[in-house]
Design a protein around this motif. Sequence first.
Motif, mmCIF file in Angstrom:
data_model
loop_
_atom_site.group_PDB
_atom_site.id
_atom_site.type_symbol
_atom_site.label_atom_id
_atom_site.label_comp_id
_atom_site.label_asym_id
_atom_site.label_seq_id
_atom_site.Cartn_x
_atom_site.Cartn_y
_atom_site.Cartn_z
ATOM 1 N N GLY A 194 0.768 -1.235 0.000
ATOM 2 C CA GLY A 194 0.000 0.000 0.000
ATOM 3 C C GLY A 194 0.794 1.277 0.000
ATOM 4 N N VAL A 195 2.134 1.207 0.107
ATOM 5 C CA VAL A 195 2.925 2.429 0.093
ATOM 6 C C VAL A 195 3.027 2.944 -1.342
ATOM 7 C CG1 VAL A 195 5.189 1.357 -0.240
ATOM 8 C CG2 VAL A 195 5.024 3.504 1.016
ATOM 9 N N VAL A 196 3.032 4.263 -1.518
ATOM 10 C CA VAL A 196 3.114 4.858 -2.851
ATOM 11 C C VAL A 196 4.566 4.833 -3.331
ATOM 12 C CG1 VAL A 196 2.809 6.959 -4.211
ATOM 13 C CG2 VAL A 196 1.121 6.345 -2.469
ATOM 14 N N LEU A 197 4.792 4.240 -4.508
ATOM 15 C CA LEU A 197 6.101 4.217 -5.144
ATOM 16 C C LEU A 197 6.079 5.177 -6.325
ATOM 17 C CD1 LEU A 197 6.735 0.345 -5.185
ATOM 18 C CD2 LEU A 197 7.510 2.015 -3.486
ATOM 19 N N THR A 198 6.958 6.154 -6.308
ATOM 20 C CA THR A 198 7.056 7.141 -7.372
ATOM 21 C C THR A 198 8.208 6.758 -8.286
ATOM 22 O OG1 THR A 198 6.273 8.867 -5.857
ATOM 23 C CG2 THR A 198 7.339 9.597 -7.905
ATOM 24 N N LEU A 199 7.887 6.234 -9.466
ATOM 25 C CA LEU A 199 8.899 5.853 -10.456
ATOM 26 C C LEU A 199 9.162 7.073 -11.325
ATOM 27 C CD1 LEU A 199 7.579 3.205 -9.413
ATOM 28 C CD2 LEU A 199 7.891 2.250 -11.682
ATOM 29 N N SER A 200 10.384 7.575 -11.299
ATOM 30 C CA SER A 200 10.652 8.894 -11.839
ATOM 31 C C SER A 200 11.533 8.870 -13.082
ATOM 32 C CB SER A 200 11.321 9.765 -10.764
ATOM 33 O OG SER A 200 11.702 11.015 -11.284
ATOM 34 N N PRO A 201 10.946 8.880 -14.301
ATOM 35 C CA PRO A 201 11.759 9.030 -15.507
ATOM 36 C C PRO A 201 12.616 10.287 -15.465
ATOM 37 C CG PRO A 201 9.533 8.403 -16.108
ATOM 38 C CD PRO A 201 9.518 8.718 -14.632
ATOM 39 N N TRP A 202 12.072 11.382 -14.951
ATOM 40 C CA TRP A 202 12.822 12.626 -14.873
ATOM 41 C C TRP A 202 14.170 12.399 -14.185
ATOM 42 C CZ3 TRP A 202 12.460 17.561 -16.682
ATOM 43 C CH2 TRP A 202 13.305 18.501 -16.092
ATOM 44 N N THR A 203 14.147 11.693 -13.062
ATOM 45 C CA THR A 203 15.360 11.475 -12.283
ATOM 46 C C THR A 203 16.291 10.476 -12.956
ATOM 47 O OG1 THR A 203 14.157 11.970 -10.243
ATOM 48 C CG2 THR A 203 16.218 10.754 -10.030
ATOM 49 N N VAL A 204 15.746 9.353 -13.399
ATOM 50 C CA VAL A 204 16.578 8.300 -13.991
ATOM 51 C C VAL A 204 17.223 8.794 -15.282
ATOM 52 C CG1 VAL A 204 16.604 5.946 -14.885
ATOM 53 C CG2 VAL A 204 15.128 6.520 -12.960
ATOM 54 N N HIS A 205 16.489 9.530 -16.092
ATOM 55 C CA HIS A 205 17.011 10.023 -17.371
ATOM 56 C C HIS A 205 18.142 11.032 -17.192
ATOM 57 C CE1 HIS A 205 13.116 9.091 -19.865
ATOM 58 N NE2 HIS A 205 13.570 8.043 -19.200
ATOM 59 N N ARG A 206 18.305 11.559 -15.977
ATOM 60 C CA ARG A 206 19.331 12.572 -15.716
ATOM 61 C C ARG A 206 20.408 12.063 -14.759
ATOM 62 N NH1 ARG A 206 17.368 18.182 -16.098
ATOM 63 N NH2 ARG A 206 15.785 18.187 -17.713
ATOM 64 N N ASP A 207 20.467 10.786 -14.578
ATOM 65 C CA ASP A 207 21.402 10.192 -13.618
ATOM 66 C C ASP A 207 22.740 9.910 -14.302
ATOM 67 O OD1 ASP A 207 22.781 8.573 -11.769
ATOM 68 O OD2 ASP A 207 20.903 7.794 -10.963
ATOM 69 N N TRP B 187 24.016 7.921 -17.801
ATOM 70 C CA TRP B 187 24.110 8.805 -18.959
ATOM 71 C C TRP B 187 25.315 9.728 -18.831
ATOM 72 C CZ3 TRP B 187 20.691 7.388 -22.559
ATOM 73 C CH2 TRP B 187 19.540 6.726 -22.135
ATOM 74 N N ASP B 188 26.171 9.723 -19.845
ATOM 75 C CA ASP B 188 27.268 10.682 -19.888
ATOM 76 C C ASP B 188 26.700 12.072 -20.174
ATOM 77 O OD1 ASP B 188 29.121 8.656 -19.537
ATOM 78 O OD2 ASP B 188 29.339 8.311 -21.696
ATOM 79 N N ASP B 189 27.141 13.046 -19.380
ATOM 80 C CA ASP B 189 26.710 14.429 -19.585
ATOM 81 C C ASP B 189 25.190 14.498 -19.751
ATOM 82 O OD1 ASP B 189 26.856 17.145 -19.946
ATOM 83 O OD2 ASP B 189 27.519 17.040 -22.037
ATOM 84 N N PRO B 190 24.432 14.049 -18.739
ATOM 85 C CA PRO B 190 22.978 13.924 -18.902
ATOM 86 C C PRO B 190 22.245 15.231 -19.124
ATOM 87 C CG PRO B 190 23.598 13.604 -16.611
ATOM 88 C CD PRO B 190 24.870 13.640 -17.388
ATOM 89 N N GLU B 191 22.829 16.351 -18.704
ATOM 90 C CA GLU B 191 22.149 17.633 -18.864
ATOM 91 C C GLU B 191 22.209 18.152 -20.296
ATOM 92 O OE1 GLU B 191 20.369 19.341 -16.636
ATOM 93 O OE2 GLU B 191 20.636 17.770 -15.135
ATOM 94 N N SER B 192 23.045 17.535 -21.137
ATOM 95 C CA SER B 192 23.193 17.987 -22.521
ATOM 96 C C SER B 192 22.280 17.200 -23.453
ATOM 97 C CB SER B 192 24.643 17.831 -22.987
ATOM 98 O OG SER B 192 25.498 18.693 -22.265
ATOM 99 N N TYR B 193 21.791 17.884 -24.472
ATOM 100 C CA TYR B 193 20.988 17.254 -25.523
ATOM 101 C C TYR B 193 21.943 16.700 -26.575
ATOM 102 C CZ TYR B 193 17.751 16.862 -29.478
ATOM 103 O OH TYR B 193 17.025 16.414 -30.558
#
Length: 481
Positions: free
Chosen positions: A362-375, A379-385
């Motif tokens: 019953g605990v809420v699990l927040t699966l975060s693409p935002w966070t994983v995609h910027r880890d 990812w090398d240099d995740p802040e760059s496009y």
Amino acid sequence: MTETVPDGERDREPERPADGDPSATKPPGPDGLPVLGNVHSLADDALAFYERQSAEYGGLARYNVFGTEAYVVSDPAAIKRILVDDHDRYVKGEMPREQLGRLLGQGLFLAEGERWREQRTAVRSAFFRERIEAYGDSMVEHARATADSWRDGDVIDVHAVATDYAFSVLAESLLGDDIDAEREPVRAAAESITERFDTSRLGSFLPEWVPTPTRRRYHRRLDTLRATIRDLVAERRAAEPPSNPRKADDLLGTLVAAAEMGAIDDEELVDNAVTFLFAGHETSALGLTYTLYCLAGRPEMQERVREEVTAFDDDPTAAQIRDCPTLTAAVDEALRRYPPVHSFFREPTEPVELGGYRIPAGVVLTLSPWTVHRDEQWWDDPESYRPERWLREVDGEVVHGDDSSGPAIGERPEYAYFPFGGGPRHCIGMRFARQELRLATATLLRRFVFERETEDLSLQASANTRPAEPVRLRLRERAPE
């Protein structure tokens, strides 16, 4: 992002049990404030909060919302277990139902168990590859019409333009008719949805029954929208729709036929129409916004994509864009950099073990693409496009991969990238959205060069990852070749 940890959110040691069993360890996380928990940090900047949780506490981090414990999950292995390996041990849960039930009802997004399977079976024919490809002409025609309304030197709010475009495409494929009369109730409801779920407002975290002015406006506009859809359903029934969902020409016809067969009831019909109308056009509009914005900041990559798509005699078809690796990489990288859906939610139906921790039911699990995609772990240099990260050379030819969405080239877990969710409950419209984004981008780039007027994006975490302000791009018309 580098953030200062707010007062009340300093590190503390994980609460390890006396017997030392690591599987019973409670995940670490910030203490938060009395009563509020971590709501103040979420309201300040939810996206930065999720990133900070992952960076400071690891792939499973605890937080608290008004006394309710929840966890941010940013470990790709744990995400895969939740969405794929042990998917039958998890549900969307009470929180999404409470928050989204008034909007989406018991449609495909929130339904569980056998009802979900029945609805998915009822509508899946609308998302077969051949049906999706048949929508390609409409996607290109609407993109051409958009480009025809522009002039050299114009400055556009690309998010507003992309929203109009995506609504026109989805409404035609959903409703199959002139949708001008439906624009206003949809626009008004969309505005209220953004207000209702804007995490910068403390009120967005209150229980659904709390009657704030924002909530009352949200409920009123949703009622109007649902009444509009019921009228459309009545019109479609009066026109004697096909008896088999596979023979329908659009999604509404598929839903009406499924209801006539008894596969779904009338409320589920309306719930699903609302679900597809919003989940479809909102996320596609955001994906197109971020793709064009990112390419405007990488002129040399924009030119590479243009050269690829102008190799065709005319605007590419749905079949042809599968042979456009640079175009595909440009879209996939934009979805990595700015995933339109910043969070997916699940709740275990029984105690489970994740990442060495014992997670209660019953605990809420927040699966975060935002966070994983910027880890930086994945990812090398995740802040760059950098669309280049998706490309490789094979026998002297640049390739991207196949028509499915997956990790960029390199050694990283599968679920280091999941803009459309994953497992049996991945977004049923994924193929539609990816085709739409590539066809629209290709058609527009054949006619215009995009330059940034807005340099830095200001984002808000509402129901989706939305620009908080207009995203302005300047248009330069390309000379005919």
